[in-house]
Write a protein that holds these residues in place. Structure first.
Motif, PDB file in Angstrom:
ATOM      1  N   ASN A  69       6.101 -22.520  10.169  1.00  0.00           N
ATOM      2  CA  ASN A  69       6.522 -22.498  11.566  1.00  0.00           C
ATOM      3  C   ASN A  69       5.347 -22.861  12.464  1.00  0.00           C
ATOM      4  O   ASN A  69       4.173 -22.749  12.067  1.00  0.00           O
ATOM      5  CB  ASN A  69       7.088 -21.124  11.955  1.00  0.00           C
ATOM      6  N   THR A  71       4.101 -22.465  16.654  1.00  0.00           N
ATOM      7  CA  THR A  71       4.349 -21.799  17.925  1.00  0.00           C
ATOM      8  C   THR A  71       3.450 -22.379  19.004  1.00  0.00           C
ATOM      9  O   THR A  71       2.258 -22.604  18.767  1.00  0.00           O
ATOM     10  CB  THR A  71       4.099 -20.280  17.809  1.00  0.00           C
ATOM     11  N   ASP A  73       2.416 -21.569  22.991  1.00  0.00           N
ATOM     12  CA  ASP A  73       2.465 -20.719  24.178  1.00  0.00           C
ATOM     13  C   ASP A  73       1.862 -21.469  25.356  1.00  0.00           C
ATOM     14  O   ASP A  73       0.789 -22.078  25.222  1.00  0.00           O
ATOM     15  CB  ASP A  73       1.667 -19.423  23.940  1.00  0.00           C
ATOM     16  N   LYS A  83       7.228 -19.941  25.777  1.00  0.00           N
ATOM     17  CA  LYS A  83       6.896 -19.968  24.354  1.00  0.00           C
ATOM     18  C   LYS A  83       7.949 -20.774  23.600  1.00  0.00           C
ATOM     19  O   LYS A  83       9.151 -20.589  23.800  1.00  0.00           O
ATOM     20  CB  LYS A  83       6.837 -18.549  23.786  1.00  0.00           C
ATOM     21  N   ASN A  85       8.970 -21.843  19.622  1.00  0.00           N
ATOM     22  CA  ASN A  85       8.739 -21.572  18.203  1.00  0.00           C
ATOM     23  C   ASN A  85       9.698 -22.423  17.376  1.00  0.00           C
ATOM     24  O   ASN A  85      10.912 -22.393  17.591  1.00  0.00           O
ATOM     25  CB  ASN A  85       8.943 -20.091  17.885  1.00  0.00           C
ATOM     26  N   TYR A 127      13.205 -20.844  22.296  1.00  0.00           N
ATOM     27  CA  TYR A 127      12.499 -21.081  23.560  1.00  0.00           C
ATOM     28  C   TYR A 127      12.704 -19.866  24.448  1.00  0.00           C
ATOM     29  O   TYR A 127      13.840 -19.466  24.732  1.00  0.00           O
ATOM     30  CB  TYR A 127      13.027 -22.329  24.259  1.00  0.00           C
TER      31      TYR A 127
END
Length: 454
Positions: A69, A71, A73, A83, A85, A127
Motif C-alpha cells: 500500500n 499513503t 498525507d 490523506k 491510501n 480518501y
C-alpha cells in the motif's frame, strides 16, 4: 511464495475417504501387501488400504502473493489535512492432485489427475479529510470525512482427466489422459464496496463525545437495498481527573456507547438469478445441452444490522500496577441473513432471505497486574472472564429452521428456534432402554427391540 504438501483426506467416506478414515475402518486382519505386491484390498470393504492413500495420492500446492500500500498525507493548512491510501493484494494459487493406480479409484480409472488454479485480487482506495481545531484550553474538536472503495475479484480454473498409460508424469502432461474423460470448469465472480463516512470527536474538560455515521454500499444486495446506514455515538468521562474521586485511583474512566453495524458476509449474486448447465435434448438426432436457473433470486436482499449498547469502566490503582476494565453489552441483530428451506416442488432447496432477529448480551471483566518488577526480573499477570447469552427472538413466519449435517450418520444436527440459542444441538432425548417386548408394545416405537433406546 509458499509451497505445500496438502492433506489428502477431508470428511469423505469409503473409496473417497482420507487415510485417517481408512485406518479407522479398514479390516485389521488384512495383510499390508497382496500376492501381486500391491497394497491389499479387502473383499468386504470399499475402503483403500491406509498406506495406499498415503503413498498413492500426490497433492501439492503453490501460492504466490504480492501485496502493498501507499499513503499520501497532504496538509492543506494548519487545521485541515487530506490523506489518500491505495492498497492491493494479489494471490495466485495452484494445486496439483494425482490419484495413482495404487488406490481403488486410481486403479479403476488408470490414474486420475486434476489441476486447479485460483486467483484473488483486492484493490482498496481511501480518501479522507481531517479538520482539527483547539477552540479553547478545555475544548478540542476533530472532524473527519471521507470515501472508501474496495474491489474483490475471484477467478478459478480446473482441468482433470483420467486414463493414463503410466503414473510417472502425474499432472505434468494432462494430454496423455483420455480426451473422453476430460472435465474442465471455470468461474469468475466480483463484488465491490463503496462507503462514505463522517465522524466528529469533541472533548470538553474531562468529557469526550464521539459521533459517526457510515453509508456502506455492497454489490451483493438487491438493486433497491445496496446501501445501509449505520450511526454510532460514544461518551467517555475521565473520573480520575475529578476532585471528588479518591487518589487511590490513578486512572478511572466511565464509558457508554451505542451504535449500529452492518453485515454483508454472504456469497455473491444471491440477489440475482444465475444459471448452470441444464438437461440435454435430442433434436433431429443432434444433442443440445441447455441452461437452467441454479437459484431463486431475491431482489429484496439487504444488509443485516446489529444494534449494540455498551457500558464500561476502566480503572488503574496502586500507581498503575493493577489495571482493568468491566463491560456490559447488549446486542440485537435484525434482518438476519439466513438460508430458508423451500418445498422440493419449487425445484430449489433454499433461498437466502432477511428474516427474524436475535440478541446477545453479557459481561466482560479484565485485570492486568504487575506483581514484581525489580531489575532484570518481572512477573505480570492477566486474568479475564466473560459470560455471553445468545437467544433467537424471531424467525418471522417460521417456527424453526433445521440445518447442519453430520457426516456418515446423516441428518440435521442443529436448530434455529425462537427462545433458544442459534444452532442449538438438535436430536432425540434418550430417556432409557427397552427392557422387554411388553415395554415396546406399550410405547410408540413399534420397530424397536429389547435393548434399543427410548
Amino acid at each position: 511464495r509458499e509451497n505445500g504438501r496438502n492433506y489428502i483426506g477431508g470428511i469423505k467416506t469409503h473409496e473417497s475417504a482420507g487415510p485417517g478414515y481408512c485406518a479407522l475402518f479398514y479390516d485389521p486382519t488384512e495383510p499390508i501387501y497382496g500376492p501381486d505386491g500391491r497394497y491389499s484390498e479387502s473383499a468386504e470393504l470399499t475402503i483403500n488400504h491406509p498406506l495406499a492413500m498415503l503413498y498413492g495420492i500426490t497433492s501439492r500446492s503453490e501460492t504466490n502473493r504480492m501485496f502493498g500500500n501507499m499513503t499520501l498525507d497532504y496538509k492543506i493548512f494548519s487545521d485541515l489535512s487530506a490523506k489518500v491510501n491505495v492498497g492491493f493484494d494479489n494471490q495466485a494459487m495452484r494445486r496439483d492432485v494425482y490419484n495413482s493406480s495404487i488406490t481403488i479409484r486410481g486403479n479403476a480409472a488408470n490414474g486420475y489427475a486434476n489441476i486447479a488454479e485460483l486467483d484473488r485480487s483486492n484493490i482498496l482506495f481511501e480518501y479522507t479529510m481531517n479538520y482539527s481545531k483547539k477552540l479553547s484550553d478545555n475544548q478540542i474538536v476533530n472532524v473527519l470525512g471521507g470515501v472508501t472503495y474496495q474491489n474483490f475479484i475471484r477467478r478459478n480454473f480446473s482441468a482433470g482427466t483420467s486414463g493414463f498409460p503410466s503414473d510417472d508424469l502425474i499432472t505434468d502432461n494432462l494430454g496423455l489422459g483420455s480426451k473422453a474423460n476430460n472435465v474442465v470448469t471455470s468461474e469468475k465472480e466480483k463484488n465491490t464496496l463503496l462507503s462514505y463516512l463522517f465522524r466528529v470527536n469533541y472533548s470538553l474538560h474531562n468529557f469526550l463525545l464521539t459521533g459517526s455515521v457510515r453509508a456502506d454500499g455492497s454489490s451483493r444486495f438487491g438493486a433497491n437495498n445496496k446501501y445501509g446506514y449505520f450511526p454510532s455515538f460514544a461518551l467517555g468521562w475521565k473520573l480520575s481527573d475529578e476532585n471528588f474521586i479518591p487518589e487511590f485511583f490513578n486512572t478511572l474512566k466511565a464509558r457508554a456507547s451505542w451504535g449500529i453495524t452492518g453485515n454483508q458476509e454472504i456469497d455473491n449474486y444471491l440477489s440475482l438469478t444465475t444459471y448452470t448447465t441444464g438437461g440435454t435434448a435430442i433434436l433431429n438426432g443432434t444433442p443440445f445441452t441447455g441452461t437452467a436457473p441454479s437459484r431463486l433470486s431475491n431482489p429484496d436482499l439487504k444488509w443485516e444490522s446489529t444494534e449494540q449498547l455498551n457500558f464500561g469502566i476502566d480503572f488503574g490503582i496502586f500507581s498503575g500496577r493493577i489495571n482493568g476494565s468491566v463491560d456490559y453489552f447488549n446486542k440485537k441483530t435484525t434482518d438476519m441473513l439466513l438460508d430458508l428451506p423451500l418445498p422440493t416442488s419449487s425445484g430449489y432447496s433454499m433461498i437466502k432471505k432477511n428474516v427474524g432477529s436475535m440478541k446477545n448480551y453479557g459481561i466482560e471483566f479484565l485485570i492486568n497486574s504487575t506483581n514484581i518488577n525489580r531489575g532484570d526480573f518481572s512477573w505480570k499477570s492477566s486474568v479475564n472472564f466473560s459470560a455471553l447469552r445468545n437467544e433467537v427472538i424471531s424467525l418471522g413466519d417460521l417456527t424453526s429452521i433445521q440445518r447442519g449435517y453430520m457426516q456418515v450418520v446423516g441428518g440435521n444436527t442443529t436448530i434455529i428456534k425462537p427462545g433458544s440459542p442459534v444452532d442449538s444441538y438438535y436430536g432425540y432425548n434418550v430417556i432409557g432402554l427397552f427392557r422387554d417386548q411388553a415395554e415396546i408394545d406399550a410405547w410408540v416405537q413399534p420397530t424397536a427391540k429389547p435393548g434399543y433406546p427410548k
